[in-house]
Design an enzyme around this catalytic site. Structure first.
Site, short mmCIF file in Angstrom:
data_model
loop_
_atom_site.label_atom_id
_atom_site.label_comp_id
_atom_site.label_asym_id
_atom_site.label_seq_id
_atom_site.Cartn_x
_atom_site.Cartn_y
_atom_site.Cartn_z
N HIS A 100 -7.24 -2.43 -5.32
CA HIS A 100 -7.24 -3.30 -4.03
C HIS A 100 -8.27 -4.29 -4.21
CE1 HIS A 100 -6.58 1.09 -2.71
NE2 HIS A 100 -6.10 0.68 -1.80
N ASP A 103 -12.05 -3.14 -4.21
CA ASP A 103 -12.33 -2.27 -5.45
C ASP A 103 -12.91 -3.20 -6.42
OD1 ASP A 103 -10.73 -0.32 -4.38
OD2 ASP A 103 -8.92 -0.54 -5.61
C1 XLS Z 1 -4.07 6.31 0.51
C2 XLS Z 1 -3.09 5.68 -0.39
C3 XLS Z 1 -3.72 4.45 -0.85
C4 XLS Z 1 -2.64 3.44 -1.53
C5 XLS Z 1 -3.08 2.04 -1.87
O1 XLS Z 1 -3.90 7.63 0.85
O2 XLS Z 1 -2.91 6.50 -1.45
O3 XLS Z 1 -4.86 4.57 -1.90
O4 XLS Z 1 -2.24 3.95 -2.79
O5 XLS Z 1 -3.82 1.57 -0.96
#
Ligand code: XLS
Ligand code: CA
Ligand code: CA
Length: 438
Positions: A100, A103
């Site tokens: 993200h 991140d």
């Molecule tokens: C949350 C999601 C998230 C997505 C990416 O539950 O899994 O991590 O994979 O935003």
């Protein structure tokens, strides 16, 4: 500077090895169904869980130290995470990562400053990618953590917040393209509602679709050739999320004409939260030509929320790989959207968790290939529908009949015979035989 000092490159040592820091089943060069394991299983590291999450939960603060020796919340720390991430992936032989925007860098008050930081860190990541050959599987924008997204991003009631979401997507796409990402994910974190009493569902869904359309237009205009993905999830954090499951997301994409640019990123734990098996959502995606990528994790049968555990269940991994192999593979990969349990708080745990996940999927692949080679399951399914191969069955399949003709036939028949047995228990025993027999 080496961060995981006491851990050297993880090697395949075979099923008899007692070395915790070795692969027992993932043998990257072993050929399964004509392709190396590493090609059948393009694994990815999830930046957020592996390099950012430190074990905080609703009841307690961090248990793991991921400062990597520098002050958190700084660009120095952002770079230390890159160093740690690339060392980690290299030592495990993982070829991809997912991220993200937030991140990668600490978010600033001013988006211009956040974007500047993203430029800086992506330059740094690019150098590492060139040095190591590690690639980007997909990028995404976090449009759920910041309080401004409390009512959603694409589904927000605030046009200003909607602009902000657009700005984040634009930049996340820029970075994904810069890093050569295979895909771009939309997980509708808070794209849903808590109560219909304050919600215009149609309005919100139209706005989400419009945001996705603008993302496609922009992405294509800057040369993004990969797939956009929706990652379905039924709930959490919202009570009801619009991308409930694969079938719902596919319907949405088709309705808004987005199906040519989008596929699905199926997460195991999200499928089970929707009341399906993981393999169900994979099958639904595959038969609609929309199986793109996988978030490889698992939930807990005793807990009703998204626990993001490392995959351990070999039966599920086997059923998953059966779907993937039958679909001809993924255009994306297998992203470990998984975190170590809160008390598993050491560097060794990070490695052991990925070893578990990679070995579980290696077993899934080996087993699925055996099931395909055995052929009995496939043959059974084919023969189960044999009544449609000739006579009226054939006519039905060829769409050459009418309700009147079928009704007349039924009247002539009296009562039809019971269909042949489904033989579930026999088929399950074949799976066990293939898995555990010699
Ligand atoms: C949350 C999601 C998230 C997505 C990416 O539950 O899994 O991590 O994979 O935003
Ligand atoms: Ca996910
Ligand atoms: Ca999840």
């Amino acid at each position: 500077m080496e961060i995981f000092k006491n851990i050297s490159a993880i090697k395949y040592e075979g099923a008899d090895s007692k070395n915790p820091l070795s692969f027992k089943f993932y043998d990257k060069d072993k050929v399964i169904l004509g392709k190396k394991m590493s090609e059948q299983l393009p694994f990815a590291m999830a930046w957020w869980h592996n390099l950012c999450a430190c074990g905080t939960d609703m009841f307690g603060r961090d248990t793991a130290d991921k400062s990597f020796g520098v002050e958190k919340g700084t660009m120095e720390h952002a770079k230390a995470k890159v160093d740690a991430g690339f060392e980690f992936m290299q030592k495990l032989g993982i070829e991809y990562f997912c991220f993200h925007d937030v991140d990668l860098v600490p978010e600033a008050e001013d988006i211009k400053e956040t974007n500047r930081r993203l430029d800086e860190i992506s330059d740094y990541i690019l150098v590492k990618m060139k040095q190591t050959g590690i690639k980007c599987l997909w990028g995404t924008a976090n449009m759920f953590s910041n309080p401004r997204y409390m009512n959603g991003a694409g589904s927000t009631n605030s046009a200003d917040v909607y602009c902000f979401a657009a700005a984040q997507i634009k930049k996340a796409l820029d970075i994904t393209v810069k890093l050569g990402g295979r895909g771009y994910v939309f997980w509708g974190g808070r794209e849903g509602y808590e109560t219909l009493l304050n919600t215009d569902v149609k309005f919100e869904q139209e706005n989400i679709a419009n945001l996705m359309r603008m993302a496609v237009d922009y992405g294509r205009s800057i040369g993004f050739k990969g797939d956009f993905y929706i990652e379905p999830k039924p709930k959490e954090p919202m009570k009801h999320q619009y991308d409930f499951d694969a079938a719902t997301a596919i319907g949405f994409l088709r309705y808004y004409g987005l199906d040519k640019d989008f596929k699905l990123n199926i997460e195991a734990n999200h499928a089970t939260l929707a009341g399906h098996t993981f393999e169900h959502d994979l099958r639904i995606s595959a038969i609609n030509g929309m199986l793109g990528s996988i978030d490889a994790n698992q939930g807990d049968y005793l807990l009703g929320w998204d626990t993001d555990e490392f995959p351990f269940d070999v039966y599920t991994a086997t059923m998953c790989m059966l779907e993937v192999l039958k679909a001809g593979g993924l255009t994306g990969g297998f992203n470990f959207d998984a975190k170590t349990r809160r008390p598993s708080n050491t560097y060794e745990d990070m490695f052991e968790a990925y070893i578990l996940g990679m070995d579980t999927f290696a077993l899934g692949l080996i087993n699925a290939a055996k099931i395909i080679e055995d052929g009995r399951l496939e043959k059974f399914v084919k023969e189960r529908y044999a009544s449609f191969n000739s006579g009226i069955g054939k006519k039905i399949r060829e769409k050459k009949t009418t309700l009147e003709e079928l009704s007349a036939l039924a009247e002539q028949m009296g009562a039809p015979e019971l269909p042949a047995s489904g033989k579930q228990e026999y088929l399950e025993s074949i799976v066990n035989q293939v898995l555990f027999g010699k």
